[in-house]
Design an enzyme around this catalytic site. Structure first.
Site, mmCIF file in Angstrom:
data_model
loop_
_atom_site.group_PDB
_atom_site.id
_atom_site.type_symbol
_atom_site.label_atom_id
_atom_site.label_comp_id
_atom_site.label_asym_id
_atom_site.label_seq_id
_atom_site.Cartn_x
_atom_site.Cartn_y
_atom_site.Cartn_z
ATOM 1 N N HIS A 292 -18.292 1.921 -9.183
ATOM 2 C CA HIS A 292 -18.312 0.658 -9.006
ATOM 3 C C HIS A 292 -19.447 0.154 -9.675
ATOM 4 O O HIS A 292 -20.817 1.385 -9.209
ATOM 5 C CB HIS A 292 -18.141 0.015 -8.060
ATOM 6 C CG HIS A 292 -16.699 0.223 -7.261
ATOM 7 N ND1 HIS A 292 -16.259 -1.256 -7.502
ATOM 8 C CD2 HIS A 292 -16.379 0.913 -6.695
ATOM 9 C CE1 HIS A 292 -15.327 -1.037 -6.599
ATOM 10 N NE2 HIS A 292 -14.899 -0.329 -6.087
ATOM 11 N N TRP B 170 -18.349 -2.804 6.708
ATOM 12 C CA TRP B 170 -18.305 -3.855 6.033
ATOM 13 C C TRP B 170 -18.942 -5.070 4.713
ATOM 14 O O TRP B 170 -19.949 -5.152 3.818
ATOM 15 C CB TRP B 170 -16.738 -4.328 5.226
ATOM 16 C CG TRP B 170 -15.655 -3.017 4.760
ATOM 17 C CD1 TRP B 170 -15.229 -2.498 5.461
ATOM 18 C CD2 TRP B 170 -15.791 -3.455 3.031
ATOM 19 N NE1 TRP B 170 -13.922 -2.059 4.651
ATOM 20 C CE2 TRP B 170 -14.784 -2.092 2.931
ATOM 21 C CE3 TRP B 170 -16.471 -4.041 1.956
ATOM 22 C CZ2 TRP B 170 -13.833 -1.462 1.859
ATOM 23 C CZ3 TRP B 170 -15.355 -3.190 0.767
ATOM 24 C CH2 TRP B 170 -14.881 -2.485 0.767
ATOM 25 N N GLN C 82 -23.518 -7.079 1.911
ATOM 26 C CA GLN C 82 -24.931 -6.855 1.727
ATOM 27 C C GLN C 82 -26.088 -6.240 0.529
ATOM 28 O O GLN C 82 -26.540 -6.725 -0.068
ATOM 29 C CB GLN C 82 -26.115 -7.093 3.616
ATOM 30 C CG GLN C 82 -25.579 -8.040 3.704
ATOM 31 C CD GLN C 82 -25.566 -9.331 3.861
ATOM 32 O OE1 GLN C 82 -27.077 -10.047 2.565
ATOM 33 N NE2 GLN C 82 -25.314 -10.585 4.643
ATOM 34 N N GLU D 235 -5.986 0.942 1.105
ATOM 35 C CA GLU D 235 -7.415 1.987 1.599
ATOM 36 C C GLU D 235 -7.412 0.753 3.098
ATOM 37 O O GLU D 235 -8.315 -0.470 3.431
ATOM 38 C CB GLU D 235 -8.615 1.157 0.569
ATOM 39 C CG GLU D 235 -9.940 2.193 1.069
ATOM 40 C CD GLU D 235 -11.177 0.915 0.417
ATOM 41 O OE1 GLU D 235 -12.271 1.581 0.426
ATOM 42 O OE2 GLU D 235 -11.189 -0.608 -0.667
ATOM 43 N N HIS E 174 -8.362 5.348 -3.571
ATOM 44 C CA HIS E 174 -8.278 5.063 -2.625
ATOM 45 C C HIS E 174 -6.631 5.873 -2.276
ATOM 46 O O HIS E 174 -6.543 7.045 -1.923
ATOM 47 C CB HIS E 174 -8.270 3.827 -1.941
ATOM 48 C CG HIS E 174 -10.040 4.098 -2.167
ATOM 49 N ND1 HIS E 174 -11.396 4.479 -1.270
ATOM 50 C CD2 HIS E 174 -10.577 2.877 -2.733
ATOM 51 C CE1 HIS E 174 -12.134 4.351 -2.302
ATOM 52 N NE2 HIS E 174 -12.094 3.224 -2.441
#
Length: 510
Positions: A107, A204, A209, A359, A384
């Site tokens: 990512h 998560w 954050q 996932e 995944h």
């Protein structure tokens, strides 16, 4: 990948008949035949090693044995607790030097080690910081005092903040504290992950954050380009020759507040990749998989897919395809977006899909059907696919369609799908020779290398002593075989990889 043939089935049946008809105990020859047959099914089981590779494999097996017999076995531990052990492992040292082909599941805002962000970005001119009510931070670059935002302190120029700290008697300690504070906000790392992250929702939330903290830094247009270049450099340093990046292509901003659209971002990616490959000619390049959060509604999805088709048409060399991102259990299932995802085919347009799917450990839910729907929408790879082992029909579909899983061991563990990596479903899939590639997802957020830590966890955790140099060789070849590169480029890339592989084998025997 090994496909079960009629010949294999006949061999198994004959062995069964021999065993059933014998009243004098198992024949060692039949036992050995079964062992060989099972080994041939594993990932890498049909790779024939040359003499030098066999020598290196013998060395590697001895190194593996040492780690397997250690009091603390890293794959059985949380990565945050195991990292220092892995870093000391001779197996890991060897894997760092190994050419790893491609990283296919990474990512955009989690590629670059956070040390680089703190040292090379937060010290730039015009960088402001504010502290949120949730005890995190936000950053922004601005030519003047930024407008205040809800639930955040007033913006403070970081240079001024550091100057105030330097004037204090304990400035060294305070400078270190603020640096560590920023780093902790940019990663998930903690000394006690089980206590800090008791549930998937908790980890998560912290995960999202960390992305928000990086957002204001990385979406500043000059940093956006520098960040991507540094990301490619860090992956190249980990002996990776090609990268496919899941990218949100967010709006970037200039110092005067001017905003840049996705077209600007694609051109920026194109320019950076060209500049990097000019400086590092043995790096094959990078491509972008345009992503959007799976929480959008159906109308927004239609607009996004239309935008993806336009980007793919305008930037065919850099734009690989499309995907949804975000916590799968809380997002909308793929079938919800069926009208939008059907648009390319309806219009006769080629838009490759690279769907995150499976996932999850929520069996029997709408989300659990994402694996099936990903294949129905002709996904190129599955991101995944953690739940695939629980879906025998879909698993067989994936194998017959030759759609590989992008397995990201550390991510699956940190995000609490599995605690002991020896129990990861990919262990079973690789024992069956299911097509897989190893990737790293968000290495910067986990404090991991670009790919070597994930290779160690997969190599040691999924297969133990049964995985060998042939396993590694097939995995690195798979990474290019299942990339989105054009077929001729892919063929040449694998040839280059094998030259690098032979060099690695020779040097590792010195």
């Amino acid at each position: 990948m090994h496909t079960v043939t009629l010949r294999d089935l006949m061999r198994i049946w004959m062995l069964f008949l021999w065993c059933a008809s014998c009243n004098c105990g198992p024949d060692p020859r039949k036992r050995e035949a079964l062992i060989r047959l099972e080994a041939s099914r594993r990932t890498g089981g049909n790779i024939t090693l040359n003499e030098r590779e066999k020598l290196l494999d013998g060395k590697l097996q001895k190194l593996k044995q040492h780690d397997m017999e250690a009091r603390q076995f890293p794959p059985s531990m949380h990565f945050f607790k195991a990292k220092h052990l892995i870093d000391q492992s001779p197996v890991f040292s060897l894997l760092q030097k190994m050419p790893k082909g491609a990283a296919l599941h990474v990512h955009d805002f989690a590629m670059v080690g956070v040390d680089w962000l703190v040292k090379n970005v937060t010290y730039r001119e015009n960088c402001y910081v504010c502290f949120t009510h949730e005890q995190t931070v936000r950053f922004i670059f601005s030519s003047g005092q930024p407008a205040s935002r809800p639930h955040c302190s007033s913006w403070t120029l970081l240079r001024s903040l550091r100057e105030k700290i330097i004037k204090s008697s304990a400035f060294l300690d305070r400078c270190c504290i603020i640096k560590l504070y920023f780093i902790r906000n940019l990663t998930l790392f903690t000394e006690d992950p089980d206590r800090a992250y008791p549930s998937q929702d908790t980890v998560w939330k912290r995960f999202k954050q960390a992305f928000l903290v990086a957002y204001g830094l990385v979406t500043y247009a000059p940093v956006f380009k520098d960040y991507l270049y540094e990301g490619l450099r860090q992956f190249y340093e980990d002996n990776i020759m090609y990268v496919e990046i899941r990218a949100l292509l967010p709006v970037t901003y200039e110092l005067d507040g001017k905003l840049n659209n996705k077209d600007w971002s694609m051109r920026a990616c194109q320019d950076v990749v060209r500049r990097f490959t000019a400086n590092y000619p043995d790096f094959l390049g990078a491509r972008v998989i345009f992503t959007v959060h799976r929480g959008i509604n159906a109308a927004e999805a239609v607009k996004t897919v239309e935008e993806a088709m336009t980007l793919h048409r305008n930037y065919p060399d850099i734009m690989a395809g499309f995907d949804f991102v975000g916590q799968e259990d809380l997002g909308r299932p793929l079938w919800y977006f069926k009208d939008a995802l059907s648009l390319p085919e309806d219009r006769g347009v080629n838009l490759p899909y690279f769907f995150h799917a499976g996932e999850t450990d929520s069996q029997g839910t709408d989300v659990d059907q994402n694996l099936m729907d990903a294949l129905l929408f002709n996904t190129t790879r599955i991101g995944h696919g953690f739940a695939l082992a629980r879906h025998p029909v879909v698993k067989e579909m994936s194998r017959k369609m030759d759609v590989p899983l992008e397995v990201c061991p550390i991510s699956n563990q940190v995000l609490k799908l599995v605690s002991d990596l020896r129990d990861h479903p990919a262990a079973v899939l690789m024992a069956e020779g299911h097509p897989v590639v190893i990737s790293s997802d968000d290495p910067a957020l986990f404090g991991a290398t670009a790919l070597s830590h994930d290779f160690y966890e997969a190599f040691m955790g999924f297969g133990g002593m049964s995985f060998n140099l042939g396993t590694l060789k097939e995995l690195v070849i798979n990474s290019l075989r299942y990339s989105s590169l054009p077929s001729q480029t892919k063929k040449k890339a694998i040839e280059v990889l094998l030259v690098k592989w032979d060099k690695f084998v020779s040097e590792s025997l010195l």
